[in-house]
Design an enzyme around this catalytic site. Structure first.
Site, PDB file in Angstrom:
ATOM      1  N   LEU A 110       0.846  -1.198   0.000  1.00 42.48           N
ATOM      2  CA  LEU A 110       0.000   0.000   0.000  1.00 42.48           C
ATOM      3  C   LEU A 110       0.878   1.245   0.000  1.00 42.48           C
ATOM      4  CD1 LEU A 110      -2.422  -1.302   2.765  1.00 42.48           C
ATOM      5  CD2 LEU A 110      -2.952  -1.118   0.330  1.00 42.48           C
ATOM      6  N   ASP A 111       0.600   2.200  -0.888  1.00 42.47           N
ATOM      7  CA  ASP A 111       1.379   3.442  -0.885  1.00 42.47           C
ATOM      8  C   ASP A 111       0.663   4.504  -0.046  1.00 42.47           C
ATOM      9  OD1 ASP A 111      -0.574   4.711  -2.410  1.00 42.47           O
ATOM     10  OD2 ASP A 111       0.548   4.610  -4.293  1.00 42.47           O
TER      11      ASP A 111
END
Ligand SMILES: CC(C)(COP(=O)(O)OP(=O)(O)OC[C@H]1O[C@@H](n2cnc3c(N)ncnc32)[C@H](O)[C@@H]1OP(=O)(O)O)[C@@H](O)C(=O)NCCC(=O)NCCS
Lengths: 319, 73
Positions: free
Chosen positions: B32-33
């Site tokens: 996940l960014d």
């Protein structure tokens, strides 16, 4: 009585800058910009004043509508980056397209086009005017800090226009404002007044990206739901959504939450970046000229931006 | 329990395996960014009826659980 869209137009600056071009100016790269925003390239008003492309967009819309500049009763320009503080960009456009009607600007940043539509609807309701030209034009390249990689990669310059005639195709419209200069702002000129006591701020746009991201996703979800309901429709009946193009990730997040089919969402952010007030009229013109819309199609428009402002509406395509 | 609800929201968001998530797991390790994190925080805010300040600097699932538990008090 409100309006029908009679014609659309748009125009772009000639200078194109890709993500790779920007990576030579600031510490960034194509991979970061593409995955975080969906942007690949943008246009920059480097060789022409904004009023030039705004006037071309206006002329294209008049031609598409099949009317002359002399037929216009009013010009409203949605902009925050005109060539001058005064005269308004609307007045410069009026002169360049050789119109003679009144002209003024509306300042609501990226929501400017929706605000201008509501202003126009008010004039039509009053029954005085028959043809109104709305031009959205912004050159955010003049307002951003080209040393700040977090903002300079996001924006692009463009102009879009619509010609409106009296009609009843605006099915619902909603505007909001929540005054707040900390989350997103661009300061005005300060001049050289010898009595100035207020400390000078950086003369560039500044933004809290993540707060704006949250604000944007919830604004789109709430506003689209509200205008669809107000029009007495269900989300299934909407044929196309024209969302403000600030970040593809904002559009995807709103799309997931609104549970409307992905292919209903029109986008152009890949080629133009965030063009401020212009993103929606640019989508409209591209779709109109490529023959995407059928007569009777229901369009949901939704925008958000500095102010903080938001706006959305449902329009029936009647061309 | 907060951790279980947080895990469920993560699973719904990107189909990760709940049994592999601990308080030490980072958002990054789940692929996940920073913008996924913002979206998840919106979901946590809705689920728990709280507001989370984005400047708090969340790296692990434990960080977010602590912030939620503190906000609920
Ligand atoms: C601007 C935006 C893309 C930034 O994304 P983000 O995930 O919040 O990014 P952050 O600022 O947290 O930065 C994440 C990392 O990428 C880096 N980064 C920022 N801009 C970068 C760029 N152009 N290139 C490479 N790296 C960049 C940051 O320095 C940070 O690095 P770090 O983790 O080592 O400190 C996003 O917040 C956004 O789109 N917000 C909405 C803005 C908007 O739409 N405004 C207009 C409204 S009309």
């Amino acid at each position: 009585m409100n309006f029908s869209i009679l014609g659309t137009g748009s125009a772009l600056p000639v200078c194109i800058k890709t993500n790779d071009d920007l990576s030579k100016i600031v510490d960034t790269n194509d991979e970061w910009i593409s995955t975080r925003t969906g942007i690949k390239e943008r246009r920059i008003c480097g060789e022409e004043p904004l009023s030039d492309i705004a006037s071309v967009a206006a002329s294209n819309a008049l031609e598409n509508a099949g009317i002359n500049a002399a037929d216009l009763d009013l010009i409203i320009c949605a902009t925050i980056s005109g060539d001058y503080i005064t005269p308004s960009l609307a007045c410069i456009i009026q002169s360049k397209i050789k119109a003679t009607c009144p002209a003024f600007d509306v300042s609501a940043a990226c929501t400017g086009f929706i605000y201008a539509l509501d202003v126009a609807a008010g004039y039509f309701a009053r029954g005085k005017f028959k043809k109104i030209l709305i031009v959205a034009a912004d050159a955010m390249s003049k307002l951003i800090d080209w040393k700040d990689r977090a903002t300079c990669v996001l924006f692009g310059d463009a102009a879009g226009a619509v010609v409106l005639t009296a009609g009843d195709d605006l099915l619902s419209i909603k505007l909001t404002a929540t005054g707040d200069a900390t989350a997103l702002s661009a300061p005005n000129v300060t001049g050289n007044c010898p009595f100035g006591q207020i400390p000078q701020t950086q003369p560039y746009l500044s933004m809290n990206g993540q707060e704006i991201y949250k604000f944007a996703v919830s604004a789109m979800c709430n506003d689209i739901t509200d205008v669809v309901n107000e029009a007495g429709l269900t989300k299934d009946q909407i044929d196309y959504v024209l969302p403000h193009q600030a970040n593809i990730r904002i559009i995807e997040a709103a799309q997931k939450r609104l549970k409307m089919a992905k292919d209903k969402y029109l986008t152009n952010i890949k080629s133009y970046g965030n063009t401020s007030a212009v993103s929606i009229p640019l989508l409209l013109d591209d779709a109109n000229r490529s023959g995407k819309f059928k007569k009777g199609d229901l369009l949901a428009l939704s925008a958000f931006g500095a102010g903080l402002t938001t706006g959305a509406c449902v329009i029936r395509w009647n061309k | 329990m907060t951790l279980d609800k947080v895990k469920q929201i993560l699973v719904d968001y990107n189909g990760c395996d709940a049994s592999e998530i601990t308080k030490e797991t980072t958002f990054e390790a789940l692929g996940l960014d920073s913008l996924d994190t913002v979206e998840l925080i919106m979901s946590f805010e809705e689920e728990f009826g709280i507001t989370i300040d984005m400047s708090e600097g969340m790296k692990t699932i434990g960080d977010i659980v602590d912030i939620i538990d503190n906000a609920k008090k």
